[in-house]
Design a protein around this motif. Structure first.
Motif, PDB file in Angstrom:
ATOM      1  N   ALA A 144       0.812  -1.212  -0.048  1.00  0.00           N
ATOM      2  CA  ALA A 144      -0.038   0.117  -0.021  1.00  0.00           C
ATOM      3  C   ALA A 144       0.924   1.307  -0.103  1.00  0.00           C
ATOM      4  CB  ALA A 144      -0.978   0.062   1.085  1.00  0.00           C
ATOM      5  N   THR A 147       0.181   5.862  -5.027  1.00  0.00           N
ATOM      6  CA  THR A 147      -0.412   5.276  -6.425  1.00  0.00           C
ATOM      7  C   THR A 147       0.619   4.707  -7.106  1.00  0.00           C
ATOM      8  OG1 THR A 147       0.788   7.336  -7.164  1.00  0.00           O
ATOM      9  CG2 THR A 147      -1.321   7.709  -6.700  1.00  0.00           C
ATOM     10  N   SER A 149       2.231   1.811  -6.238  1.00  0.00           N
ATOM     11  CA  SER A 149       1.586   0.355  -5.724  1.00  0.00           C
ATOM     12  C   SER A 149       0.307   0.211  -6.642  1.00  0.00           C
ATOM     13  CB  SER A 149       1.329   0.245  -4.334  1.00  0.00           C
ATOM     14  OG  SER A 149       2.594  -0.092  -3.521  1.00  0.00           O
ATOM     15  N   ALA A 150      -0.874   1.182  -6.554  1.00  0.00           N
ATOM     16  CA  ALA A 150      -1.808   1.049  -7.284  1.00  0.00           C
ATOM     17  C   ALA A 150      -1.644   0.644  -8.865  1.00  0.00           C
ATOM     18  CB  ALA A 150      -2.713   2.379  -7.112  1.00  0.00           C
ATOM     19  N   HIS A 151      -0.730   1.545  -9.467  1.00  0.00           N
ATOM     20  CA  HIS A 151      -0.407   1.427 -10.801  1.00  0.00           C
ATOM     21  C   HIS A 151       0.102  -0.143 -11.019  1.00  0.00           C
ATOM     22  CE1 HIS A 151       0.678   5.944 -10.932  1.00  0.00           C
ATOM     23  NE2 HIS A 151      -0.450   5.846 -10.891  1.00  0.00           N
ATOM     24  N   ALA A 153      -0.255  -2.733  -9.181  1.00  0.00           N
ATOM     25  CA  ALA A 153      -1.380  -3.531  -8.923  1.00  0.00           C
ATOM     26  C   ALA A 153      -2.339  -3.773 -10.092  1.00  0.00           C
ATOM     27  CB  ALA A 153      -2.134  -3.081  -7.604  1.00  0.00           C
ATOM     28  N   TRP A 154      -2.605  -2.582 -10.565  1.00  0.00           N
ATOM     29  CA  TRP A 154      -3.437  -2.702 -12.087  1.00  0.00           C
ATOM     30  C   TRP A 154      -2.658  -3.623 -12.994  1.00  0.00           C
ATOM     31  CZ3 TRP A 154      -2.948  -1.709 -17.127  1.00  0.00           C
ATOM     32  CH2 TRP A 154      -4.227  -1.553 -17.813  1.00  0.00           C
ATOM     33  N   ARG A 244      -1.318  -2.266   5.618  1.00  0.00           N
ATOM     34  CA  ARG A 244      -1.774  -0.799   5.661  1.00  0.00           C
ATOM     35  C   ARG A 244      -0.993  -0.352   6.816  1.00  0.00           C
ATOM     36  NH1 ARG A 244      -6.964  -2.748   4.457  1.00  0.00           N
ATOM     37  NH2 ARG A 244      -7.634  -2.438   6.516  1.00  0.00           N
TER      38      ARG A 244
END
Length: 271
Positions: A144, A147, A149-151, A153-154, A244
């Motif tokens: 976490a 962004t 990590s978010a990118h 993960a996508w 988290r």
């Protein structure tokens, strides 16, 4: 594989992909923003490996440039057998209070361009009945860490879904999820590599060799090195609340923010 198209080819893992594919006698299409570096690399590859090296200068955050690269992937007169979506950047900034324009460019580079180029390549490859797509993510996809990590993960989930859709077509999709890799990525992002022990680092040549071997075997998730496979397994088993909590601990110290958020990247800058 025939011809391989590599984004972010002038630095980091992209540079290593270019060398390993060229020495294996694959022609290459080199994509990045820095024409001078690309031309120099292309000349070196031609001289050392005797292959055809094409330079395609493009800023993948620019829609027109991205479409030019997608058009190259669709060009059946010069078929591409392997797409390596490697280009990436390290933001090294918080989302709240950070430069939002940089966030948008990072999203366009590490998410939108992966989707657009994967779509163009997959359609052409499926029509031919053969080909492979390799998307570079990171073990950060399981964390976490903002962004980034978010990118990633996508990219990981997208590639898994694409692999499912491509079953039986002769085309494969693989996502590469390494940890910390010795490249110039961290220097460009302003990351102090000394905050991590040497055991945490992987060598670019080993990561790329493992990734290409997994592509040849049709592996969907490629995580080079036993230590990072174990770390990824632990991260998947831990409750998300623990992940988290680790993110909160990381945010408490700037030096931990540096290596956790940006340092876990493994892809090269898109220059």
């Amino acid at each position: 594989m025939g011809t391989a198209l590599i984004t972010g080819a002038s630095a980091g893992l992209g540079l290593e992909f270019a060398w390993q594919l060229a020495t294996a006698k694959h022609d290459v299409v080199l994509v990045a923003r820095d024409t001078e570096r690309l031309e120099r690399l292309a000349s070196q590859l031609r001289a050392a490996a005797g292959i055809h090296a094409e330079v395609l200068t493009a800023d993948l955050t620019d829609r027109a440039d991205l479409e030019r690269v997608a058009a190259r992937l669709r060009d059946e007169s010069r078929p591409v057998g392997l797409l390596v979506n490697n280009a990436g950047i390290g933001l090294h900034q918080p989302f709240v209070g950070g430069d939002f324009e940089r966030e948008e460019k990072a999203f366009d580079l590490m998410v939108r361009s992966v989707m657009v180029l994967s779509h163009a390549a997959a359609e052409a490859m499926v029509e031919r009945g053969r080909g492979a797509i390799l998307n570079v993510a990171s073990v950060a996809a399981l964390l976490a860490s903002g962004t980034y990590s978010a990118h990633k993960a996508w990219v990981r989930t997208f590639t898994e879904g694409l692999a499912v859709e491509l079953r039986g077509t002769g085309v494969t999709a693989t996502v590469l999820c390494p940890g910390f890799v010795h490249t110039e990525f961290h220097d460009r992002a302003g990351i102090d590599k000394n905050v991590l022990p040497e055991i945490a680092w992987l060598n670019a040549d080993d990561v790329v060799a493992a990734a290409l071997a997994d592509v040849r075997r049709g592996v969907v998730i490629s995580t080079p090195s036993l230590r990072y496979r174990l770390a990824a397994g632990v991260a998947r088993l831990l409750p998300r609340s623990a992940i988290r909590a680790f993110g909160s601990y990381r945010r408490a110290a700037p030096e931990r923010e540096a290596w956790t958020a940006a340092g876990s990247s493994s892809s090269g800058d898109d220059r």
